[in-house]
Design an enzyme around this catalytic site. Structure first.
Site, PDB file in Angstrom:
ATOM      1  N   GLY A  10      43.445  45.170  52.127  1.00 27.49           N
ATOM      2  CA  GLY A  10      44.405  44.525  51.230  1.00 27.49           C
ATOM      3  C   GLY A  10      45.836  44.951  51.518  1.00 27.49           C
ATOM      4  N   ILE A  12      48.223  46.964  49.936  1.00 25.57           N
ATOM      5  CA  ILE A  12      48.642  48.376  49.941  1.00 25.57           C
ATOM      6  C   ILE A  12      47.734  49.204  50.855  1.00 25.57           C
ATOM      7  CG2 ILE A  12      49.104  50.404  48.483  1.00 25.57           C
ATOM      8  CD1 ILE A  12      49.501  48.385  46.121  1.00 25.57           C
ATOM      9  N   LYS A  84      43.604  42.312  40.576  1.00 24.74           N
ATOM     10  CA  LYS A  84      44.892  42.843  40.104  1.00 24.74           C
ATOM     11  C   LYS A  84      45.807  41.826  39.418  1.00 24.74           C
ATOM     12  CE  LYS A  84      47.263  41.902  44.407  1.00 24.74           C
ATOM     13  NZ  LYS A  84      48.244  42.251  45.384  1.00 24.74           N
ATOM     14  N   SER A 124      48.104  52.064  37.772  1.00 20.57           N
ATOM     15  CA  SER A 124      49.273  51.197  37.660  1.00 20.57           C
ATOM     16  C   SER A 124      50.133  51.625  36.491  1.00 20.57           C
ATOM     17  CB  SER A 124      48.782  49.760  37.429  1.00 20.57           C
ATOM     18  OG  SER A 124      49.850  48.941  37.040  1.00 20.57           O
ATOM     19  N   TYR A 149      43.493  43.528  32.526  1.00 17.85           N
ATOM     20  CA  TYR A 149      43.624  44.220  33.815  1.00 17.85           C
ATOM     21  C   TYR A 149      44.052  45.668  33.588  1.00 17.85           C
ATOM     22  CZ  TYR A 149      46.224  45.905  37.877  1.00 17.85           C
ATOM     23  OH  TYR A 149      46.731  46.690  38.875  1.00 17.85           O
ATOM     24  N   LYS A 153      42.227  49.702  34.094  1.00 18.87           N
ATOM     25  CA  LYS A 153      42.800  50.911  34.723  1.00 18.87           C
ATOM     26  C   LYS A 153      42.690  52.097  33.767  1.00 18.87           C
ATOM     27  CE  LYS A 153      44.222  49.066  38.638  1.00 18.87           C
ATOM     28  NZ  LYS A 153      43.458  49.319  39.873  1.00 18.87           N
ATOM     29  N   GLY A 294      54.245  38.836  27.377  1.00 18.95           N
ATOM     30  CA  GLY A 294      53.766  40.154  27.801  1.00 18.95           C
ATOM     31  C   GLY A 294      54.775  40.965  28.594  1.00 18.95           C
ATOM     32  N   ASP A 295      55.890  40.338  29.039  1.00 15.84           N
ATOM     33  CA  ASP A 295      56.889  41.093  29.814  1.00 15.84           C
ATOM     34  C   ASP A 295      57.622  42.087  28.913  1.00 15.84           C
ATOM     35  OD1 ASP A 295      56.473  40.051  32.309  1.00 15.84           O
ATOM     36  OD2 ASP A 295      58.215  38.713  32.315  1.00 15.84           O
TER      37      ASP A 295
HETATM   38  P1  NAD Z   1      44.830  43.486  47.306  1.00 17.96           P
HETATM   39  O1  NAD Z   1      44.106  42.443  46.543  1.00 17.96           O
HETATM   40  O2  NAD Z   1      45.725  43.071  48.400  1.00 17.96           O
HETATM   41  O3  NAD Z   1      43.793  44.561  47.882  1.00 17.96           O
HETATM   42  C1  NAD Z   1      42.585  44.850  47.238  1.00 17.96           C
HETATM   43  C2  NAD Z   1      41.499  44.739  48.278  1.00 17.96           C
HETATM   44  O4  NAD Z   1      40.235  45.055  47.666  1.00 17.96           O
HETATM   45  C3  NAD Z   1      41.345  43.343  48.857  1.00 17.96           C
HETATM   46  O5  NAD Z   1      41.381  43.419  50.267  1.00 17.96           O
HETATM   47  C4  NAD Z   1      39.990  42.851  48.364  1.00 17.96           C
HETATM   48  O6  NAD Z   1      39.359  42.010  49.284  1.00 17.96           O
HETATM   49  C5  NAD Z   1      39.260  44.161  48.157  1.00 17.96           C
HETATM   50  N1  NAD Z   1      38.185  44.146  47.168  1.00 17.96           N
HETATM   51  C6  NAD Z   1      38.219  43.697  45.896  1.00 17.96           C
HETATM   52  N2  NAD Z   1      37.042  43.894  45.291  1.00 17.96           N
HETATM   53  C7  NAD Z   1      36.240  44.509  46.207  1.00 17.96           C
HETATM   54  C8  NAD Z   1      34.900  44.985  46.196  1.00 17.96           C
HETATM   55  N3  NAD Z   1      34.147  44.876  45.091  1.00 17.96           N
HETATM   56  N4  NAD Z   1      34.402  45.532  47.314  1.00 17.96           N
HETATM   57  C9  NAD Z   1      35.144  45.649  48.439  1.00 17.96           C
HETATM   58  N5  NAD Z   1      36.411  45.226  48.501  1.00 17.96           N
HETATM   59  C10 NAD Z   1      36.959  44.656  47.404  1.00 17.96           C
HETATM   60  O7  NAD Z   1      45.636  44.362  46.226  1.00 17.96           O
HETATM   61  P2  NAD Z   1      46.730  45.491  46.434  1.00 17.96           P
HETATM   62  O8  NAD Z   1      48.030  44.935  45.986  1.00 17.96           O
HETATM   63  O9  NAD Z   1      46.611  46.066  47.779  1.00 17.96           O
HETATM   64  O10 NAD Z   1      46.265  46.512  45.323  1.00 17.96           O
HETATM   65  C11 NAD Z   1      45.435  47.608  45.617  1.00 17.96           C
HETATM   66  C12 NAD Z   1      45.165  48.379  44.345  1.00 17.96           C
HETATM   67  O11 NAD Z   1      46.420  48.771  43.759  1.00 17.96           O
HETATM   68  C13 NAD Z   1      44.437  47.579  43.261  1.00 17.96           C
HETATM   69  O12 NAD Z   1      43.502  48.421  42.645  1.00 17.96           O
HETATM   70  C14 NAD Z   1      45.536  47.201  42.293  1.00 17.96           C
HETATM   71  O13 NAD Z   1      45.045  47.053  40.979  1.00 17.96           O
HETATM   72  C15 NAD Z   1      46.456  48.399  42.403  1.00 17.96           C
HETATM   73  N6  NAD Z   1      47.846  48.068  42.018  1.00 17.96           N
HETATM   74  C16 NAD Z   1      48.504  47.068  42.699  1.00 17.96           C
HETATM   75  C17 NAD Z   1      49.794  46.723  42.313  1.00 17.96           C
HETATM   76  C18 NAD Z   1      50.527  45.612  43.014  1.00 17.96           C
HETATM   77  O14 NAD Z   1      51.511  45.100  42.455  1.00 17.96           O
HETATM   78  N7  NAD Z   1      50.133  45.200  44.219  1.00 17.96           N
HETATM   79  C19 NAD Z   1      50.434  47.400  41.251  1.00 17.96           C
HETATM   80  C20 NAD Z   1      49.742  48.436  40.622  1.00 17.96           C
HETATM   81  C21 NAD Z   1      48.459  48.749  41.016  1.00 17.96           C
HETATM   82  N1  UFG Z   2      59.638  36.955  37.385  1.00 21.63           N
HETATM   83  C1  UFG Z   2      60.394  35.799  37.271  1.00 21.63           C
HETATM   84  N2  UFG Z   2      59.966  34.692  37.940  1.00 21.63           N
HETATM   85  C2  UFG Z   2      58.852  34.689  38.725  1.00 21.63           C
HETATM   86  C3  UFG Z   2      58.101  35.881  38.852  1.00 21.63           C
HETATM   87  C4  UFG Z   2      58.533  36.999  38.156  1.00 21.63           C
HETATM   88  O1  UFG Z   2      61.402  35.767  36.572  1.00 21.63           O
HETATM   89  O2  UFG Z   2      58.519  33.640  39.300  1.00 21.63           O
HETATM   90  C5  UFG Z   2      60.073  38.143  36.631  1.00 21.63           C
HETATM   91  C6  UFG Z   2      59.027  38.603  35.638  1.00 21.63           C
HETATM   92  O3  UFG Z   2      59.050  37.823  34.457  1.00 21.63           O
HETATM   93  C7  UFG Z   2      59.445  40.047  35.439  1.00 21.63           C
HETATM   94  C8  UFG Z   2      59.954  40.457  36.839  1.00 21.63           C
HETATM   95  O4  UFG Z   2      60.231  39.230  37.518  1.00 21.63           O
HETATM   96  O5  UFG Z   2      60.500  40.101  34.542  1.00 21.63           O
HETATM   97  C9  UFG Z   2      58.915  41.239  37.627  1.00 21.63           C
HETATM   98  O6  UFG Z   2      57.696  40.528  37.577  1.00 21.63           O
HETATM   99  P1  UFG Z   2      56.423  40.888  38.493  1.00 21.63           P
HETATM  100  O7  UFG Z   2      55.337  39.943  38.104  1.00 21.63           O
HETATM  101  O8  UFG Z   2      56.833  40.936  39.907  1.00 21.63           O
HETATM  102  O9  UFG Z   2      56.091  42.390  38.046  1.00 21.63           O
HETATM  103  P2  UFG Z   2      55.542  42.968  36.661  1.00 21.63           P
HETATM  104  O10 UFG Z   2      56.395  44.152  36.354  1.00 21.63           O
HETATM  105  O11 UFG Z   2      55.418  41.949  35.631  1.00 21.63           O
HETATM  106  O12 UFG Z   2      54.055  43.408  37.030  1.00 21.63           O
HETATM  107  C10 UFG Z   2      53.760  44.176  38.187  1.00 21.63           C
HETATM  108  C11 UFG Z   2      52.324  43.888  38.647  1.00 21.63           C
HETATM  109  C12 UFG Z   2      51.341  44.401  37.645  1.00 21.63           C
HETATM  110  C13 UFG Z   2      51.585  45.850  37.380  1.00 21.63           C
HETATM  111  C14 UFG Z   2      53.022  46.061  36.945  1.00 21.63           C
HETATM  112  C15 UFG Z   2      53.313  47.513  36.762  1.00 21.63           C
HETATM  113  O13 UFG Z   2      52.148  42.499  38.788  1.00 21.63           O
HETATM  114  O14 UFG Z   2      50.048  44.288  38.178  1.00 21.63           O
HETATM  115  O15 UFG Z   2      53.907  45.537  37.924  1.00 21.63           O
HETATM  116  O16 UFG Z   2      52.951  48.207  37.907  1.00 21.63           O
HETATM  117  F1  UFG Z   2      50.767  46.266  36.409  1.00 21.63           F
END
Ligand code: NAD
Ligand code: UFG
Length: 337
Positions: A10, A12, A84, A124, A149, A153, A294-295
């Site tokens: 994925g 990250i 996520k 998160s 979601y 966590k 929710g924001d």
């Molecule tokens: P992503 O979806 O790109 O990566 C997650 C990966 O997990 C994917 O490749 C998916 O195929 C794999 N996966 C899902 N379920 C699975 C399973 N049951 N078995 C095997 N593989 C599985 O997401 P990401 O952005 O890389 O996020 C990674 C982690 O970080 C997640 O747990 C997410 O909740 C957490 N996180 C992400 C963000 C963000 O904004 N990206 C913010 C906070 C926390």
């Molecule tokens: N936003 C817009 N227009 C868009 C998309 C986003 O105005 O088309 C705004 C949102 O309303 C918010 C800001 O941009 O005010 C950031 O939004 P994101 O969705 O990029 O980020 P969030 O902070 O809402 O949420 C993210 C992840 C969540 C995680 C959280 C805290 O999506 O999974 O950060 O880590 F939980």
């Protein structure tokens, strides 16, 4: 040392795999490709010059994972795998409770049965919900998420706390990410969302490349510097380095510790748009829409605990994030092949 990455194909996980290998760790990736593509693993190998071992398996499949653990005997696990998307979790909470909780429970069982007791968990900032104070530090109440979601966590964090209490050999680092964004500077790895992106930076990159007509800013009447929401955007490369630091921390028998990973600086939506216009050298069409349910108005971390205890600090800026996100999108308009 060998590190097993669940969800390592994925967004990250793939960046972290490169950072781990360049720091001398061996990497094993387990991913069922539910939200990623196998070509990501090829690109990780291409960038790092080393091939991670890859298993296309479901982490919730105990028998398959037990076989992988017996074969690989990893020293530690980083657990990225999970769903996520906040809005999807509101629409289908059972999917999120089922997949995120069962996957994590089954993984912990596999680890315990195979005597693998070092874990880094992708949590998160969403666990803090509406900030009780700013900046958010690790002592803030981390049980206040406002969506299913985020509640998965919280429950997984609690399960890991209970596991560490019951089994003193376990060491767990909880990493609470703020807003991950950006891409690998090579433009070979980046964020490849399915459908319409929910998050600001991937939406902006799609507007800039012409896939979307305009950015709709979700409200400009918040009590912030310019009325738009403020977030702590962290470059995915900095985040990847934070995981390497967390793996080192596990080796000190840390028991269970939580760290916020962010820069400590908040940027408004309008500021991110301005930085993106600078990076792309083009005007980005946008309009003001209603608030998104929710924001919270403002969220950013106090990054000092991670600096003190992990020796980690974000080094890249919002301009770096926009430059690299744009380069990735521009060179890969359709994402991964
Ligand atoms: P992503 O979806 O790109 O990566 C997650 C990966 O997990 C994917 O490749 C998916 O195929 C794999 N996966 C899902 N379920 C699975 C399973 N049951 N078995 C095997 N593989 C599985 O997401 P990401 O952005 O890389 O996020 C990674 C982690 O970080 C997640 O747990 C997410 O909740 C957490 N996180 C992400 C963000 C963000 O904004 N990206 C913010 C906070 C926390
Ligand atoms: N936003 C817009 N227009 C868009 C998309 C986003 O105005 O088309 C705004 C949102 O309303 C918010 C800001 O941009 O005010 C950031 O939004 P994101 O969705 O990029 O980020 P969030 O902070 O809402 O949420 C993210 C992840 C969540 C995680 C959280 C805290 O999506 O999974 O950060 O880590 F939980």
């Amino acid at each position: 040392m060998k590190i097993l990455l669940t969800g390592g194909a994925g967004y990250i996980g793939s960046h972290t795999a490169i950072e781990l290998m360049s720091s001398g760790y061996e990497v094993v990736i387990v991913d069922n490709l539910r939200n990623s593509k196998a070509s990501t693993v090829d690109r990780v190998a291409e960038i790092s010059g080393q091939s991670p071992t890859f298993y296309q398996k479901d982490v919730a499949d105990y028998v398959a994972m037990d076989t992988v653990f017996k074969q690989e005997q990893p020293d530690a696990v980083i657990h990225f795998a999970g769903l996520k998307a906040v809005n999807e979790s509101v629409a289908d909470p059972l999917l999120y409770y089922q997949l995120n909780l069962l996957t994590s429970m089954s993984l912990c069982r596999t680890m315990a049965d195979n005597n693998v007791t070092n874990l880094v968990f992708s949590s998160s900032a969403t666990v803090y919900g509406k900030p009780e104070r700013l900046p958010l530090d690790e002592n803030c109440d981390a049980t206040k998420a406002t969506n299913p979601y985020g509640r998965t966590k919280i429950i997984i964090e609690q399960m890991l706390r209970d596991l560490c209490d019951a089994k003193p050999k376990f060491n767990v680092v909880l990493l609470r990410y703020f807003n991950p964004a950006g891409a690998h500077p090579s433009a070979r790895l980046g964020e490849d969302p399915n459908g319409i992106p929910n998050n600001l930076v991937p939406f902006l990159t799609q507007v800039a490349v012409g896939m979307r007509d305009e950015l709709v800013i979700n409200g400009d009447d918040y009590p912030t510097k310019d009325g738009t929401c403020v977030r702590d955007y962290i470059h995915v490369q900095d985040l990847a380095k934070g995981h390497v630091a967390a793996i080192r921390k596990l080796q000190s028998n840390c028991r269970l510790v939580a760290y916020n990973l962010g820069t400590g600086t908040g940027h408004s939506v309008k500021e991110v748009v301005a930085a993106f216009e600078l990076a792309t050298n083009q005007h980005l069409p946008r309009s003001i829409g209603p608030r998104r349910v929710g924001d919270v108005p403002t969220s950013y971390t106090d990054p000092s605990l991670a600096k003190r205890e992990l020796g980690w600090k974000a080094g890249l800026t919002i301009d770096d994030i926009c430059r690299d996100a744009w380069r990735w999108q521009n060179e890969n308009p359709d994402g991964y092949p």
